[in-house]
Design a protein around this motif. Structure first.
Motif, PDB file in Angstrom:
ATOM      1  N   ILE A 215      39.332  35.943  36.153  1.00 28.71           N
ATOM      2  CA  ILE A 215      38.832  34.627  36.786  1.00 28.71           C
ATOM      3  C   ILE A 215      37.157  34.312  36.692  1.00 28.71           C
ATOM      4  CG2 ILE A 215      39.083  33.100  39.035  1.00 28.71           C
ATOM      5  CD1 ILE A 215      41.627  34.700  39.420  1.00 28.71           C
ATOM      6  N   ILE A 216      36.929  33.213  36.207  1.00 29.23           N
ATOM      7  CA  ILE A 216      35.340  32.907  36.081  1.00 29.23           C
ATOM      8  C   ILE A 216      34.886  31.834  37.076  1.00 29.23           C
ATOM      9  CG2 ILE A 216      34.943  34.025  34.014  1.00 29.23           C
ATOM     10  CD1 ILE A 216      35.102  31.010  32.705  1.00 29.23           C
ATOM     11  N   HIS A 217      36.254  30.933  37.314  1.00 27.82           N
ATOM     12  CA  HIS A 217      35.936  30.071  38.510  1.00 27.82           C
ATOM     13  C   HIS A 217      37.193  29.501  39.384  1.00 27.82           C
ATOM     14  CE1 HIS A 217      34.145  26.229  39.871  1.00 27.82           C
ATOM     15  NE2 HIS A 217      35.425  25.444  39.547  1.00 27.82           N
ATOM     16  N   ALA A 218      36.910  29.202  40.476  1.00 28.03           N
ATOM     17  CA  ALA A 218      37.907  28.833  41.278  1.00 28.03           C
ATOM     18  C   ALA A 218      37.348  27.629  42.168  1.00 28.03           C
ATOM     19  CB  ALA A 218      38.659  29.913  42.064  1.00 28.03           C
ATOM     20  N   GLU A 219      38.561  26.785  42.615  1.00 26.30           N
ATOM     21  CA  GLU A 219      38.175  25.764  43.449  1.00 26.30           C
ATOM     22  C   GLU A 219      39.593  25.207  43.913  1.00 26.30           C
ATOM     23  OE1 GLU A 219      37.737  21.535  41.291  1.00 26.30           O
ATOM     24  OE2 GLU A 219      36.938  23.068  39.962  1.00 26.30           O
ATOM     25  N   VAL A 220      39.378  24.464  45.393  1.00 20.95           N
ATOM     26  CA  VAL A 220      40.477  23.959  45.872  1.00 20.95           C
ATOM     27  C   VAL A 220      41.129  22.878  45.196  1.00 20.95           C
ATOM     28  CG1 VAL A 220      41.297  22.889  48.074  1.00 20.95           C
ATOM     29  CG2 VAL A 220      39.700  24.578  48.125  1.00 20.95           C
ATOM     30  N   PHE A 221      42.350  22.660  44.912  1.00 19.94           N
ATOM     31  CA  PHE A 221      42.908  21.764  44.116  1.00 19.94           C
ATOM     32  C   PHE A 221      43.563  20.714  45.148  1.00 19.94           C
ATOM     33  CE2 PHE A 221      46.798  21.197  40.781  1.00 19.94           C
ATOM     34  CZ  PHE A 221      46.398  19.748  40.844  1.00 19.94           C
TER      35      PHE A 221
ATOM     36  N   SER B 240      36.746  34.828  46.724  1.00 21.71           N
ATOM     37  CA  SER B 240      37.238  36.269  46.414  1.00 21.71           C
ATOM     38  C   SER B 240      37.745  36.100  45.043  1.00 21.71           C
ATOM     39  CB  SER B 240      38.189  36.535  47.490  1.00 21.71           C
ATOM     40  OG  SER B 240      39.419  35.715  47.517  1.00 21.71           O
ATOM     41  N   LEU B 241      37.715  35.035  44.430  1.00 22.52           N
ATOM     42  CA  LEU B 241      38.653  35.020  43.050  1.00 22.52           C
ATOM     43  C   LEU B 241      37.687  35.346  41.919  1.00 22.52           C
ATOM     44  CD1 LEU B 241      41.436  32.294  43.814  1.00 22.52           C
ATOM     45  CD2 LEU B 241      41.581  34.724  43.562  1.00 22.52           C
ATOM     46  N   PRO B 242      36.519  34.882  41.563  1.00 18.28           N
ATOM     47  CA  PRO B 242      35.639  34.957  40.505  1.00 18.28           C
ATOM     48  C   PRO B 242      35.301  36.375  40.435  1.00 18.28           C
ATOM     49  CG  PRO B 242      34.788  33.295  41.778  1.00 18.28           C
ATOM     50  CD  PRO B 242      35.976  33.724  42.560  1.00 18.28           C
ATOM     51  N   GLY B 243      35.654  36.996  39.271  1.00 21.17           N
ATOM     52  CA  GLY B 243      35.361  38.342  38.668  1.00 21.17           C
ATOM     53  C   GLY B 243      36.785  39.192  38.778  1.00 21.17           C
ATOM     54  N   LYS B 244      37.758  38.843  39.421  1.00 21.45           N
ATOM     55  CA  LYS B 244      39.235  39.336  39.684  1.00 21.45           C
ATOM     56  C   LYS B 244      40.087  39.100  38.363  1.00 21.45           C
ATOM     57  CE  LYS B 244      43.193  39.923  42.848  1.00 21.45           C
ATOM     58  NZ  LYS B 244      42.799  41.118  42.600  1.00 21.45           N
ATOM     59  N   GLN B 245      40.456  40.516  37.952  1.00 21.92           N
ATOM     60  CA  GLN B 245      41.517  40.433  36.739  1.00 21.92           C
ATOM     61  C   GLN B 245      42.711  39.944  37.093  1.00 21.92           C
ATOM     62  OE1 GLN B 245      40.007  44.017  34.459  1.00 21.92           O
ATOM     63  NE2 GLN B 245      39.457  42.404  32.997  1.00 21.92           N
ATOM     64  N   VAL B 246      43.436  39.325  36.300  1.00 19.28           N
ATOM     65  CA  VAL B 246      44.629  39.017  36.390  1.00 19.28           C
ATOM     66  C   VAL B 246      45.408  39.054  35.379  1.00 19.28           C
ATOM     67  CG1 VAL B 246      44.264  37.266  38.581  1.00 19.28           C
ATOM     68  CG2 VAL B 246      44.183  36.473  36.008  1.00 19.28           C
ATOM     69  N   ILE B 247      46.760  38.896  35.408  1.00 23.23           N
ATOM     70  CA  ILE B 247      47.757  39.046  34.363  1.00 23.23           C
ATOM     71  C   ILE B 247      48.448  37.691  34.243  1.00 23.23           C
ATOM     72  CG2 ILE B 247      49.758  39.778  33.236  1.00 23.23           C
ATOM     73  CD1 ILE B 247      48.750  42.604  34.820  1.00 23.23           C
ATOM     74  N   ALA B 248      48.599  37.022  32.928  1.00 17.21           N
ATOM     75  CA  ALA B 248      49.026  35.801  32.969  1.00 17.21           C
ATOM     76  C   ALA B 248      49.989  35.655  31.597  1.00 17.21           C
ATOM     77  CB  ALA B 248      47.880  34.532  32.987  1.00 17.21           C
ATOM     78  N   VAL B 249      50.818  34.619  31.589  1.00 15.10           N
ATOM     79  CA  VAL B 249      51.499  34.170  30.392  1.00 15.10           C
ATOM     80  C   VAL B 249      50.916  33.048  29.787  1.00 15.10           C
ATOM     81  CG1 VAL B 249      53.703  33.289  29.333  1.00 15.10           C
ATOM     82  CG2 VAL B 249      53.883  34.836  31.225  1.00 15.10           C
ATOM     83  N   LEU B 250      50.266  33.227  28.430  1.00 16.60           N
ATOM     84  CA  LEU B 250      49.483  32.379  27.763  1.00 16.60           C
ATOM     85  C   LEU B 250      50.466  31.394  26.841  1.00 16.60           C
ATOM     86  CD1 LEU B 250      46.479  34.497  26.496  1.00 16.60           C
ATOM     87  CD2 LEU B 250      46.999  33.474  28.785  1.00 16.60           C
ATOM     88  N   ASN B 251      51.636  31.711  26.218  1.00 22.03           N
ATOM     89  CA  ASN B 251      52.232  30.750  25.685  1.00 22.03           C
ATOM     90  C   ASN B 251      53.332  29.731  26.151  1.00 22.03           C
ATOM     91  OD1 ASN B 251      53.959  33.184  25.906  1.00 22.03           O
ATOM     92  ND2 ASN B 251      54.886  33.199  23.875  1.00 22.03           N
TER      93      ASN B 251
END
Length: 114
Positions: free
Chosen positions: A22-28, A62-73
């Motif tokens: 995660i490189i950026h996070a903001e409130v939606f 707390s989110l920027p820098g955190k590695q996550v797993i995601a479905v890309l397709n």
């Protein structure tokens, strides 16, 4: 307890699950349910945006820098005025509390989950 549906190996290999940071996070603000807009770097696969209802356990800071797993397709999904381009994976606990899935140790962005 039996799972809901059985898939075969061919079905599983079609799912593009990859690790990203995660490189950026903001409130939606426009979302009906509390959520964040996040941007994730998947290395050679590029950057994807996602809407994630993870506000119960995670702050934006707390989110920027955190590695996550995601479905890309998956195809992009419109949520309010935003297009979510990937599905970030997590466990769904009591009261729909989401705990993000992430590698135990840092790994290169873009690695496939298998």
């Amino acid at each position: 307890m039996q799972t809901e549906q059985t898939i075969n190996w061919s079905d599983f290999t079609k799912i593009e699950m990859r690790v990203g940071t995660i490189i950026h996070a903001e409130v939606f603000k426009e979302a009906h349910k509390p959520a964040y807009k996040i941007t994730i770097d998947f290395g050679p696969y590029g950057r994807y945006k996602s809407s994630a209802q993870i506000t119960k356990l995670y702050s934006v800071e707390s989110l920027p820098g955190k590695q996550v797993i995601a479905v890309l397709n998956f195809p992009p999904k419109q949520i309010a005025n935003f297009y979510s381009e990937c599905l970030v994976l997590g466990t769904v606990g009591e009261s729909n509390t989401i705990t993000l899935l992430s590698p135990e140790q840092p790994v290169p962005n873009g690695l496939r989950i298998g």
